[in-house]
Write a protein that holds these residues in place. Structure first.
Motif, short mmCIF file in Angstrom:
data_model
loop_
_atom_site.label_atom_id
_atom_site.label_comp_id
_atom_site.label_asym_id
_atom_site.label_seq_id
_atom_site.Cartn_x
_atom_site.Cartn_y
_atom_site.Cartn_z
N HIS A 1 38.51 -18.77 31.69
CA HIS A 1 37.41 -18.59 30.77
C HIS A 1 37.88 -18.75 29.31
CE1 HIS A 1 33.68 -17.11 29.13
NE2 HIS A 1 34.35 -16.19 28.47
N ILE A 2 38.98 -18.16 28.97
CA ILE A 2 39.46 -18.25 27.59
C ILE A 2 39.81 -19.69 27.22
CG2 ILE A 2 41.88 -17.72 28.06
CD1 ILE A 2 39.89 -16.53 25.03
N ALA A 3 40.31 -20.45 28.20
CA ALA A 3 40.63 -21.86 27.94
C ALA A 3 39.36 -22.65 27.60
CB ALA A 3 41.34 -22.48 29.14
N ASP A 4 38.26 -22.34 28.28
CA ASP A 4 36.98 -23.01 27.99
C ASP A 4 36.51 -22.70 26.58
OD1 ASP A 4 36.92 -24.03 30.56
OD2 ASP A 4 35.69 -22.38 31.33
N ILE A 5 36.63 -21.44 26.18
CA ILE A 5 36.20 -21.04 24.84
C ILE A 5 37.08 -21.71 23.78
CG2 ILE A 5 35.93 -19.07 23.26
CD1 ILE A 5 33.93 -19.19 25.63
N GLU A 6 38.38 -21.75 24.03
CA GLU A 6 39.28 -22.41 23.08
C GLU A 6 38.99 -23.90 22.98
OE1 GLU A 6 43.10 -21.29 24.57
OE2 GLU A 6 43.08 -19.37 23.51
N ALA A 7 38.70 -24.54 24.12
CA ALA A 7 38.37 -25.97 24.11
C ALA A 7 37.08 -26.21 23.33
CB ALA A 7 38.23 -26.49 25.54
N LEU A 8 36.09 -25.36 23.53
CA LEU A 8 34.83 -25.49 22.79
C LEU A 8 35.07 -25.31 21.29
CD1 LEU A 8 31.77 -25.79 22.67
CD2 LEU A 8 31.60 -23.33 23.13
N SER A 9 35.89 -24.34 20.94
CA SER A 9 36.20 -24.11 19.52
C SER A 9 36.89 -25.32 18.91
CB SER A 9 37.09 -22.88 19.37
OG SER A 9 36.38 -21.73 19.74
N ARG A 10 37.81 -25.95 19.65
CA ARG A 10 38.49 -27.14 19.14
C ARG A 10 37.50 -28.29 18.93
NH1 ARG A 10 42.43 -25.47 22.79
NH2 ARG A 10 41.77 -27.01 24.32
N LEU A 11 36.59 -28.48 19.90
CA LEU A 11 35.59 -29.54 19.76
C LEU A 11 34.70 -29.31 18.55
CD1 LEU A 11 34.47 -30.12 23.45
CD2 LEU A 11 35.59 -31.77 21.95
N VAL A 12 34.27 -28.08 18.37
CA VAL A 12 33.40 -27.75 17.25
C VAL A 12 34.13 -27.99 15.93
CG1 VAL A 12 32.27 -25.80 16.09
CG2 VAL A 12 31.96 -26.15 18.53
N ASP A 13 35.40 -27.62 15.87
CA ASP A 13 36.18 -27.87 14.66
C ASP A 13 36.37 -29.36 14.42
OD1 ASP A 13 36.44 -25.20 14.09
OD2 ASP A 13 38.43 -25.01 14.98
N CYS A 14 36.64 -30.08 15.48
CA CYS A 14 36.88 -31.52 15.37
C CYS A 14 35.64 -32.26 14.86
CB CYS A 14 37.30 -32.07 16.73
SG CYS A 14 37.60 -33.84 16.76
N TYR A 15 34.48 -31.91 15.42
CA TYR A 15 33.25 -32.61 15.06
C TYR A 15 32.46 -31.91 13.96
CZ TYR A 15 34.16 -35.68 18.92
OH TYR A 15 34.74 -36.59 19.75
N GLN A 16 33.04 -30.84 13.39
CA GLN A 16 32.46 -30.11 12.27
C GLN A 16 31.01 -29.69 12.56
OE1 GLN A 16 33.09 -32.47 8.78
NE2 GLN A 16 35.30 -32.47 9.03
N CYS A 17 30.83 -29.02 13.70
CA CYS A 17 29.52 -28.51 14.10
C CYS A 17 29.42 -27.03 13.79
CB CYS A 17 29.32 -28.69 15.60
SG CYS A 17 29.36 -30.39 16.15
N TYR A 18 28.20 -26.54 13.58
CA TYR A 18 27.98 -25.11 13.44
C TYR A 18 28.24 -24.46 14.79
CZ TYR A 18 25.68 -26.13 9.03
OH TYR A 18 25.40 -26.55 7.77
N TYR A 19 28.87 -23.30 14.78
CA TYR A 19 29.23 -22.63 16.02
C TYR A 19 29.14 -21.12 15.81
CZ TYR A 19 32.27 -21.07 19.86
OH TYR A 19 32.79 -20.45 20.96
N GLY A 20 28.18 -20.49 16.43
CA GLY A 20 28.02 -19.05 16.34
C GLY A 20 28.58 -18.40 17.58
N SER A 21 29.77 -17.86 17.48
CA SER A 21 30.42 -17.27 18.66
C SER A 21 29.97 -15.84 18.92
CB SER A 21 31.94 -17.31 18.49
OG SER A 21 32.32 -16.59 17.33
N ASN A 22 29.19 -15.28 18.02
CA ASN A 22 28.65 -13.95 18.25
C ASN A 22 27.29 -13.84 17.55
OD1 ASN A 22 29.03 -13.03 15.44
ND2 ASN A 22 31.20 -13.13 15.94
N TYR A 23 26.62 -12.73 17.76
CA TYR A 23 25.27 -12.56 17.24
C TYR A 23 25.20 -12.71 15.74
CZ TYR A 23 20.98 -10.27 15.82
OH TYR A 23 19.79 -10.00 15.24
N ARG A 24 26.10 -12.10 15.01
CA ARG A 24 26.05 -12.12 13.54
C ARG A 24 26.27 -13.53 12.98
NH1 ARG A 24 23.68 -7.57 11.82
NH2 ARG A 24 24.64 -5.75 12.72
#
Length: 84
Positions: A1-24
């Motif tokens: 599970h943590i690997a999936d989250i890290e991969a998603l975070s890398r993709l978001v950083d790479c493509y400069q997308c907005y990413y809300g990982s928590n409610y706030r």
């Protein structure tokens, strides 16, 4: 599970997308985007992904670049990979 989250975070950083990982952070992102939308509606301006001048179709350009880099990678892998 943590690997999936890290991969998603890398993709978001790479493509400069907005990413809300928590409610706030998700709430802040949506509020920011909504504010931008309201300002554009009020001023009558429309902002989206802008293509470079002289480029007719952004999708075709991106796909062509992807295909060329993919072909280069396959060529380096050997003739059997290119045939596949």
């Amino acid at each position: 599970h943590i690997a999936d989250i890290e991969a998603l975070s890398r993709l978001v950083d790479c493509y400069q997308c907005y990413y809300g990982s928590n409610y706030r952070s998700a709430s802040a992102i949506l509020s920011f985007m909504h504010g931008n939308l309201q300002r554009r509606i009020a001023t009558g301006t429309r902002c989206s992904i802008m293509k470079p001048i002289g480029l007719e179709d952004l999708a075709e350009s991106v796909q062509a670049e992807y295909k060329s880099t993919r072909m280069a990678a396959l060529t380096r892998s050997g003739p059997a990979a290119v045939a596949a």
